[in-house]
Motif scaffolding. Sequence first.
Motif, PDB file in Angstrom:
ATOM      1  N   GLY A  17       6.281  17.677 -42.999  1.00 32.57           N
ATOM      2  CA  GLY A  17       5.286  18.745 -42.833  1.00 32.57           C
ATOM      3  C   GLY A  17       6.137  20.043 -42.608  1.00 32.57           C
ATOM      4  O   GLY A  17       7.136  19.971 -42.521  1.00 32.57           O
ATOM      5  N   TYR A  18       5.368  21.177 -42.548  1.00 28.73           N
ATOM      6  CA  TYR A  18       6.068  22.422 -42.342  1.00 28.73           C
ATOM      7  C   TYR A  18       6.913  22.469 -40.988  1.00 28.73           C
ATOM      8  O   TYR A  18       7.933  23.137 -41.068  1.00 28.73           O
ATOM      9  N   GLN A  48       2.215  19.803 -49.408  1.00 29.14           N
ATOM     10  CA  GLN A  48       1.398  19.505 -48.201  1.00 29.14           C
ATOM     11  C   GLN A  48       1.870  17.876 -47.632  1.00 29.14           C
ATOM     12  O   GLN A  48       1.941  17.067 -48.515  1.00 29.14           O
ATOM     13  N   SER A  49       2.201  17.665 -46.342  1.00 29.25           N
ATOM     14  CA  SER A  49       2.849  16.532 -46.047  1.00 29.25           C
ATOM     15  C   SER A  49       1.581  15.441 -46.216  1.00 29.25           C
ATOM     16  O   SER A  49       0.401  15.595 -46.218  1.00 29.25           O
ATOM     17  N   ARG A  50       2.142  14.148 -46.555  1.00 30.12           N
ATOM     18  CA  ARG A  50       1.168  13.055 -46.520  1.00 30.12           C
ATOM     19  C   ARG A  50       1.442  12.502 -45.179  1.00 30.12           C
ATOM     20  O   ARG A  50       2.078  12.355 -44.381  1.00 30.12           O
ATOM     21  N   THR A  51      -0.100  12.434 -44.620  1.00 32.03           N
ATOM     22  CA  THR A  51      -0.420  11.980 -43.246  1.00 32.03           C
ATOM     23  C   THR A  51      -0.813  10.715 -43.374  1.00 32.03           C
ATOM     24  O   THR A  51      -1.788  10.305 -44.197  1.00 32.03           O
TER      25      THR A  51
END
Length: 117
Positions: A17-18, A48-51
């Motif tokens: 993520g950021y 956008q990060s994969r969460t």
Amino acid sequence: MKKLIRERYHQYNGIYGYSQIQLFMMHVHGVLANHKKVLRLMQEMGLQSRTHRKWRKTYASSAGSRVAENLLQRNFKAGRPNQKWVTDVTQYRVLDTWLYLSEIKDLYNCQRQLNPH
């Protein structure tokens, strides 16, 4: 800066993520950037990060679940041994396996006396 963010994002398959990308840029490339700026640039680029969820909510009232009757009614004092037993199950993830620890307590042994002194 956008090029560097995009390269790191794709290098790690969108997992970072950021905040992680901002730390990576600072430690590896020496680029000082505020985490809010990295977030804004990632949003502009549609990254956008994969969460994933760490905890899964379970509901006792869901269909097919069994709920035990509340026999203790929050009365956790026992007058003699083997009168009231309680248990708790804790699960631990070790690599790709789940291990379960079940603790059983006799409430007679667990009583605490308060010392007024």
